[in-house]
Scaffold this motif. Structure first.
Motif, PDB file in Angstrom:
ATOM      1  N   TYR A 262      21.837   7.115  -3.313  1.00  0.00           N
ATOM      2  CA  TYR A 262      21.509   5.413  -4.077  1.00  0.00           C
ATOM      3  C   TYR A 262      22.214   5.256  -5.074  1.00  0.00           C
ATOM      4  O   TYR A 262      23.491   6.037  -5.731  1.00  0.00           O
TER       5      TYR A 262
ATOM      6  N   CYS B 225      21.889   1.606  -8.445  1.00  0.00           N
ATOM      7  CA  CYS B 225      21.274   1.101  -8.528  1.00  0.00           C
ATOM      8  C   CYS B 225      21.663   1.007 -10.629  1.00  0.00           C
ATOM      9  O   CYS B 225      22.518   2.264 -10.678  1.00  0.00           O
ATOM     10  N   SER B 226      21.048  -0.575 -10.818  1.00  0.00           N
ATOM     11  CA  SER B 226      21.000  -0.614 -12.256  1.00  0.00           C
ATOM     12  C   SER B 226      19.886  -0.238 -13.169  1.00  0.00           C
ATOM     13  O   SER B 226      20.246  -0.259 -14.062  1.00  0.00           O
ATOM     14  N   ASN B 227      18.812  -0.343 -12.614  1.00  0.00           N
ATOM     15  CA  ASN B 227      17.605  -0.652 -13.327  1.00  0.00           C
ATOM     16  C   ASN B 227      17.572  -1.517 -14.502  1.00  0.00           C
ATOM     17  O   ASN B 227      16.965  -1.107 -15.507  1.00  0.00           O
TER      18      ASN B 227
ATOM     19  N   THR C   4      25.398  -5.259  -5.943  1.00  0.00           N
ATOM     20  CA  THR C   4      25.405  -6.504  -5.260  1.00  0.00           C
ATOM     21  C   THR C   4      25.913  -5.986  -4.154  1.00  0.00           C
ATOM     22  O   THR C   4      26.040  -6.224  -2.539  1.00  0.00           O
TER      23      THR C   4
ATOM     24  N   GLU D 147      22.245  -6.711 -11.628  1.00  0.00           N
ATOM     25  CA  GLU D 147      22.247  -5.884 -10.354  1.00  0.00           C
ATOM     26  C   GLU D 147      23.306  -5.497  -9.779  1.00  0.00           C
ATOM     27  O   GLU D 147      24.838  -5.994  -9.718  1.00  0.00           O
TER      28      GLU D 147
ATOM     29  N   ASN E  93      17.866  -5.685 -16.135  1.00  0.00           N
ATOM     30  CA  ASN E  93      16.955  -7.380 -15.784  1.00  0.00           C
ATOM     31  C   ASN E  93      18.279  -8.147 -15.823  1.00  0.00           C
ATOM     32  O   ASN E  93      17.629  -9.406 -15.408  1.00  0.00           O
TER      33      ASN E  93
ATOM     34  N   LYS F 176      20.655   2.985  -1.510  1.00  0.00           N
ATOM     35  CA  LYS F 176      19.895   1.885  -2.087  1.00  0.00           C
ATOM     36  C   LYS F 176      20.263   1.744  -3.832  1.00  0.00           C
ATOM     37  O   LYS F 176      20.224   2.370  -4.100  1.00  0.00           O
ATOM     38  N   THR F 177      19.569   0.117  -3.719  1.00  0.00           N
ATOM     39  CA  THR F 177      20.125  -0.256  -5.265  1.00  0.00           C
ATOM     40  C   THR F 177      19.650  -0.801  -5.913  1.00  0.00           C
ATOM     41  O   THR F 177      19.547  -1.322  -6.828  1.00  0.00           O
ATOM     42  N   THR F 178      18.072   0.013  -5.326  1.00  0.00           N
ATOM     43  CA  THR F 178      17.467  -0.513  -6.168  1.00  0.00           C
ATOM     44  C   THR F 178      16.628   0.408  -6.916  1.00  0.00           C
ATOM     45  O   THR F 178      15.616   0.037  -7.657  1.00  0.00           O
ATOM     46  N   GLU F 179      16.730   1.376  -6.251  1.00  0.00           N
ATOM     47  CA  GLU F 179      15.945   3.176  -7.181  1.00  0.00           C
ATOM     48  C   GLU F 179      16.229   3.880  -6.459  1.00  0.00           C
ATOM     49  O   GLU F 179      17.621   4.029  -5.677  1.00  0.00           O
TER      50      GLU F 179
END
Length: 228
Positions: free
Chosen positions: A66, A68-70, A77, A75, A72, A58-61
């Protein structure tokens, strides 16, 4: 009069060009992403198993597998194993992965300057290296934390036939190849050998008094990476 009109026209063009340059520079400027934090983790990876496929991450949570960057501003990819995903993992293994980070809005944020261990933080692993590709893309290579687990106990510990004090044993299925070995006379430790990297030891020189002798052996981490 015609000559004067041409001069006015050229002046107008020059004026327009002169005005447009600051506007283009202003549009091209963006805020620098000065530091990067990546959260990484894997679940249910045990010794003897191979690495999970990149698509399982997972790249969003931060759950399961996982990366991910958390954040804004940028991100995750793309993910690519550098360590072979056909290789069986052992306790202490640190699988290596390369990820691609992209600026979410390249007009507002961009990667500029150098990136290294001082401004790239890997939560759940260790930074290895990084490189930029254009202002909107950063590649980061890292290793996951060492694989945790429990080594199997040595098997078939016994006194050998080659002589008094010849302690021998066999490796368990998952072994570091390193052992702590203890010689007892009664309940007293007579000799202790730590991180021995073979499956036998001659205790005879330490069996100098009459008594009942036993030895105990356990598997132990053999390298600093395994200890971690």
């Amino acid at each position: 009069m015609k000559y004067f009109k041409r001069l006015v026209a050229w002046a107008s063009v020059i004026t327009v060009l002169w005005i447009s340059i600051p506007l283009e520079s202003l549009a091209a400027s963006s805020k620098t992403i000065s530091s990067v934090t990546i959260y990484v983790g894997m679940e249910d990876l045990e010794e003897g198993k191979t690495l999970p496929s990149e698509v399982s991450f997972k790249t969003t949570e931060k759950s399961g597998n996982y990366v991910c960057s958390n954040n804004n501003r940028y991100e995750v990819t793309d993910l690519n194993w550098i360590t072979s995903d056909n290789k069986e993992m052992m306790i202490g293994s640190k699988p290596k992965m390369k990820v691609t980070l992209r600026a979410i809005d390249s007009d507002e944020y961009s990667f500029k300057g150098g990136y290294n261990s001082s401004n790239v933080s890997i939560k759940g692993g260790d930074y290895v290296t990084s490189s930029r590709s254009r202002a909107d893309t950063l590649y980061v290579t890292f290793t996951f934390n060492p694989l945790k687990g429990t080594y199997n106990s040595p098997e078939s510990a016994y006194w050998g036939d080659s002589g008094i004090g010849d302690a021998e044993w066999s490796e368990g299925e998952y072994s570091s190849g390193a052992y702590d070995v203890y010689l007892y006379r009664g309940n007293t430790i007579i000799k202790k050998v730590e991180c021995l990297k073979k499956t036998s030891y001659d205790f005879y020189p330490y069996m100098t008094k009459a008594g009942s002798y036993i030895f105990k052996v356990r598997t132990t981490p053999g390298t600093e990476t395994e200890k971690k």
